[in-house]
Structures are given as structure tokens and as C-alpha cells.
Write a protein that holds these residues in place. Structure first.
Motif, PDB file in Angstrom:
ATOM      1  N   TYR A 206       4.659 -13.086  14.809  1.00 42.02           N
ATOM      2  CA  TYR A 206       5.048 -14.293  14.069  1.00 42.02           C
ATOM      3  C   TYR A 206       6.565 -14.343  13.874  1.00 42.02           C
ATOM      4  CZ  TYR A 206       5.201 -17.681  10.199  1.00 42.02           C
ATOM      5  OH  TYR A 206       5.492 -18.754   9.397  1.00 42.02           O
TER       6      TYR A 206
ATOM      7  N   ILE B  36      -0.244 -11.612   9.101  1.00 45.45           N
ATOM      8  CA  ILE B  36       0.067 -12.792   8.300  1.00 45.45           C
ATOM      9  C   ILE B  36      -0.971 -13.881   8.542  1.00 45.45           C
ATOM     10  CG2 ILE B  36       1.656 -13.746  10.048  1.00 45.45           C
ATOM     11  CD1 ILE B  36       3.370 -14.757   7.668  1.00 45.45           C
TER      12      ILE B  36
ATOM     13  N   GLU C 255       0.738 -18.173   4.878  1.00 44.50           N
ATOM     14  CA  GLU C 255       1.909 -17.301   5.030  1.00 44.50           C
ATOM     15  C   GLU C 255       1.857 -16.111   4.065  1.00 44.50           C
ATOM     16  OE1 GLU C 255       5.491 -19.755   4.872  1.00 44.50           O
ATOM     17  OE2 GLU C 255       5.520 -19.753   7.060  1.00 44.50           O
ATOM     18  N   LYS C 256       0.651 -15.708   3.712  1.00 45.83           N
ATOM     19  CA  LYS C 256       0.454 -14.486   2.935  1.00 45.83           C
ATOM     20  C   LYS C 256       0.324 -13.308   3.901  1.00 45.83           C
ATOM     21  CE  LYS C 256      -0.153 -15.859  -1.457  1.00 45.83           C
ATOM     22  NZ  LYS C 256       0.594 -15.286  -2.598  1.00 45.83           N
ATOM     23  N   ILE C 257       0.824 -12.159   3.465  1.00 47.29           N
ATOM     24  CA  ILE C 257       0.790 -10.956   4.298  1.00 47.29           C
ATOM     25  C   ILE C 257      -0.349 -10.047   3.831  1.00 47.29           C
ATOM     26  CG2 ILE C 257       2.048  -8.859   4.957  1.00 47.29           C
ATOM     27  CD1 ILE C 257       4.623 -10.504   4.777  1.00 47.29           C
TER      28      ILE C 257
ATOM     29  N   ILE D 183       2.272  -9.721  12.115  1.00 51.09           N
ATOM     30  CA  ILE D 183       3.462 -10.360  11.562  1.00 51.09           C
ATOM     31  C   ILE D 183       4.658 -10.254  12.500  1.00 51.09           C
ATOM     32  CG2 ILE D 183       4.236  -8.353  10.241  1.00 51.09           C
ATOM     33  CD1 ILE D 183       5.125 -10.385   8.063  1.00 51.09           C
TER      34      ILE D 183
ATOM     35  N   GLU E   6       6.413 -10.717  -1.051  1.00 49.43           N
ATOM     36  CA  GLU E   6       5.356  -9.998  -0.342  1.00 49.43           C
ATOM     37  C   GLU E   6       5.606  -8.493  -0.371  1.00 49.43           C
ATOM     38  OE1 GLU E   6       2.461 -11.167   1.000  1.00 49.43           O
ATOM     39  OE2 GLU E   6       2.998 -13.078   0.072  1.00 49.43           O
TER      40      GLU E   6
END
Length: 456
Positions: A78, A123, A128-130, A75, A92
Motif C-alpha cells: 500500500y 491495512i 485505513e486501519k492497520i 501495508i 496507529e
């Protein structure tokens, strides 16, 4: 078992040795360790945790088998380039707290053997889920994958009690996770030194900058929640349930629906100056905290040498100085951290206040020398101050006076700012035709004896 998993269409493959391929013997030992880790951790993990199912070998290459197809990247990589909706990120964070509440303490220690750090968070580019990566696989990717996690690792997110040698408890993970998301939200760690020894010292002793100073768009409710989660004492932090409930109420607020800029966009000159200024102040305080005895020794030694080399300090107290002026000199000496002036006006042992006055003088002198930029307004960082000073004569004789003294004594440390109304009784006598304070009772006497009101 691995063959069955390979036939499952939901499994994806990741090459085990990417950028660096060790010798075959080391490969075999690493594969053996990873298989043991997968067996130990298990393959049926909570949905939020990245679950590896086994290792397969094809055409001379080893592959990790991962449950479900995800396009996962660290992440931090990102966030360096991409903006992110704050409410989404907040959701999240809530989901990770829900995970920590669900998983027992021993399982937390199994998945994240030395707490959470930024490199545990990955991610999915599609959703876009962690997701969280267990620490054993972080180390694997750091050693043999294409990623260099550098200073994303544990030291920057470790709670004070863990640094002090205590065992991980649930309240430790509260601080730990809050420190990680402080970084994700603001692009800055709670302390940003490259020297990890300094970082560990500061986590235990220095105040953490409010996150809304770095992200002004954050609501006061979010800022306050982070302050609570990052309390130095575990018992002062909220538990998982309280945090989740608070975040549910925050979720409904429209003011959280804004875009967090990428790390690169946040890295402005103003932010750099703010961080540099705080680092400088923290480093001065840390330097003194670690070296105050030797510094105080050389300060006192230097004063003694100067005194011996010249004709002595200015003659503020002489035969012409009145008893009232002597009282004024004494308290002015305390307020200005001037030991020489205090000693001229009095014949009392300062006891524990000797260290407080000397230490405060050195800290404030160093702050003045190395603090803010020239011409820049700065907040008052006095260790202590004495204000609203007044005194009245209680009794008088040819060679003896008694005065009542009232003032406001304020003290500042890493935990807060304290202010107290003080009252003293001061006896002034004429000795060798010069007025001198010979006794003091009241609040200042209490501090001389080490009974400091801010420690009660």
C-alpha cells in the motif's frame, strides 16, 4: 465448530492455496498444521490482531475463515503507491504500542515467534486501519499466497541483543516496532544492505541515521523519540507506558498533520545518494572491524618493506633538532597517525595506543579513498584528533629537559563523540647526540596502559 462459523455473516473466506497448489498429501499436512496453529493461538484475539477462526473446504478448495469483513493488503504494498496522513500513522503506531503493553510476553512470543517485521502489518483499504497478522499466517501466505515478502522479514528489524543470542523481552519489542515504523515512515530500513549478515553486524555496531534526515517534515519530538526507542542497549530504551504518554503529547501537535509521500515519491536521487554514502562509510568501518588485525599486519609489513628497500624515513630528527622540536614532532606524529615520526622522536613503548593509532590511520585512509564524492563537503569522521597543543619547559640541563604538555584529545565511536583536556609530563634526553623522548607521564601514559577515558 467450523460449520457454525461459516453461517456467521461476519465471517469472510480466503482461499488457502492461491498462486501455488501443492500435492494433495502436502495440502492435507498444511491444513493440519494450520488447524493446530489456530487452536494454539486461539480465535478470540485482541482487536488489532487478525483472527482466523478455522478452515472450510468447498468444491475441492480450502478456505481460511476470518473474523469480520476486511479488505486487507500488506501495508508495504500500500505505502509503495499511496500517500498517508502522518498523524494517522502515528496514531496507529501508538495503538500497536498499547497492544504490546496489554499482551503479556509469552503471548507476544506466541503470535510473533521471532519478533515483528514489516510483513506482519496489514491495512484495511476501507478504513485505513492497520492490523497485525500472526507470523504463522505470514509464512503461509509467503509460501502459498500471492505475496512475496522478500526483505520485509525479520533480519532488518531485529534488536542488537536478539542478534547476540538473548531472549525476547519487552524492551526488545520497543526497538523492533520502532525499526518497523522507521521503515513505514521513511521508506528506508534502519540499514539497507541486501547482505543480511552485514545488516545484522551493523545493527549491533553502527549508528542509525536520524529519521528526520529522510523525512525532514518530522518534528524534533518525533525524531528524538525514535532515537530513544532505537538505542542499542535495552536499558536505555523507554518502556511502553513512557512511549504511549509521550505519543499522546505529540498527538496534539498540529505540525504532525501532514501527508507522508508514497515510497515511490520518496525514492529521490538525493535520498539514494544519502543512503549510498552512509552505506559506504558503514561498510568501510565494518570491513575494518572484522579484519583490522590482518589489515594492520599488512600495513606494518608494507611499511617495513618500504623502509628496508630505501634509505629509511626522512631524517626529521637529527643532531641539529632541538629538544623542543622533538616534543613537537612526537605530538604531531600522534595527531597525524604517523607511527614512523613518533618512533623517530621517542624511545617509548606505545602499548595500547599502537593499535588505536594504526587502526585510526587505516580507517581514515579508507574513508578518504572511498568516502564522499569528489568536491563534496563531508563531516569530520576522524577516529581521534589532537588540538590546542601547547607545552612549557619545566626544567632544563645539558642533556635532559622536562616539559609540561597540554592539549585537547577527542575520540569518536559509534556511540558518540568525546573530548578531554589532557596533560602530560615529558622527559627528553640527549642520546648519541640526538634528543629523544625517554619517558612520558600523565593522560597519554594512561591511554598507553589501556585506560581510555571514553570507556569510563
Amino acid at each position: 465448530m467450523v460449520e457454525d462459523k461459516k453461517n456467521n455473516k461476519n465471517l469472510s473466506k480466503e482461499k488457502l492455496f492461491k498462486d501455488f497448489k501443492p500435492r494433495s498429501k502436502v495440502q492435507l499436512e498444511t491444513v493440519k498444521e494450520i488447524k493446530a496453529a489456530i487452536k494454539n493461538i486461539g480465535t478470540e484475539l485482541p482487536q488489532k490482531i487478525i483472527s482466523y477462526q478455522g478452515i472450510a473446504r468447498e468444491a475441492g478448495e480450502y478456505y481460511l475463515l476470518i473474523d469480520a469483513k476486511k479488505d486487507l493488503v500488506p501495508i508495504v504494498d500500500y505505502l509503495k503507491e499511496k500517500s498517508f496522513n502522518f498523524q494517522k500513522m502515528l496514531n496507529e503506531l501508538k495503538a500497536v504500542f498499547e497492544l504490546l503493553e496489554e499482551v503479556d510476553l509469552e503471548k507476544k512470543k506466541l503470535y510473533f515467534k521471532d519478533g515483528l517485521n514489516a510483513s506482519n502489518f496489514w491495512i484495511d483499504l476501507k478504513t485505513e486501519k492497520i492490523y497485525l497478522l500472526p507470523q504463522i499466517f505470514v509464512e503461509l501466505k509467503d509460501n502459498y499466497g500471492e505475496y512475496d515478502f522478500g526483505d520485509h522479514l525479520n533480519e532488518y528489524f531485529r534488536p542488537p541483543e536478539i542478534i547476540a543470542g538473548e531472549d525476547w523481552q519487552d524492551k526488545s519489542y520497543v526497538f523492533n516496532l520502532a525499526a518497523v515504523f522507521y521503515y513505514f515512515f521513511s521508506s528506508k530500513k534502519i540499514f539497507n544492505d541486501k547482505d543480511t549478515a552485514k545488516v545484522l553486524n551493523k545493527i549491533q555496531s553502527e549508528k542509525i541515521m536520524d529519521i528526520n534526515r529522510l523525512v525532514p517534515e518530522l518534528s524534533k519530538e518525533v525524531n528524538q523519540l525514535f532515537k530513544q526507542m532505537l538505542q542499542k542497549k535495552p536499558e536505555q530504551r523507554p518502556d511502553y507506558g513512557t512511549i504511549i504518554k509521550k505519543m499522546q503529547s505529540i498527538d496534539s501537535e498540529q505540525k504532525n498533520n501532514f501527508v507522508l509521500k508514497s515510497f515511490k515519491e520518496k525514492d529521490t536521487q538525493n535520498t539514494k545518494k544519502m543512503i549510498a554514502k552512509k552505506n559506504k562509510k558503514d561498510n568501510i568501518k565494518l570491513f575494518f572491524r572484522l579484519n583490522w588485525k590482518s589489515i594492520a599486519f599488512f600495513v606494518i609489513l608494507g611499511a617495513a618493506i618500504l623502509y628496508g628497500a630505501g634509505s629509511g624515513p626522512p631524517a626529521n630528527v637529527t643532531e641539529e633538532t632541538t629538544a623542543e622540536e622533538v616534543v613537537g614532532y612526537f605530538y604531531h606524529g600522534i595527531a597525524s597517525k604517523n607511527i614512523s615520526l613518533i618512533n623517530q622522536a621517542s624511545d617509548i613503548d606505545l602499548g595500547n595506543m599502537q593499535r588505536i593509532i594504526t587502526e585510526s590511520h587505516v580507517i581514515e585512509s579508507m574513508q578518504a579513498a572511498y568516502g564522499g564524492q569528489e568536491g563534496e563537503e563531508d563531516e569530520d569522521q576522524s577516529v581521534y584528533s589532537l588540538e590546542d597543543f601547547e607545552f612549557t619547559e619545566i626544567s632544563a640541563a645539558d642533556d635532559r629537559y622536562l616539559f609540561q604538555v597540554n592539549y585537547i584529545f577527542s575520540f569518536r565511536d559509534q556511540d558518540g563523540f568525546y573530548s578531554f583536556e589532557h596533560e602530560d609530563r615529558v622527559v627528553v634526553e640527549r642520546v648519541n647526540r640526538i634528543w629523544n623522548i625517554v619517558n612520558i607521564e600523565g593522560d597519554f601514559k594512561e591511554m598507553i596502559e589501556g585506560n581510555f577515558p571514553w570507556r569510563e
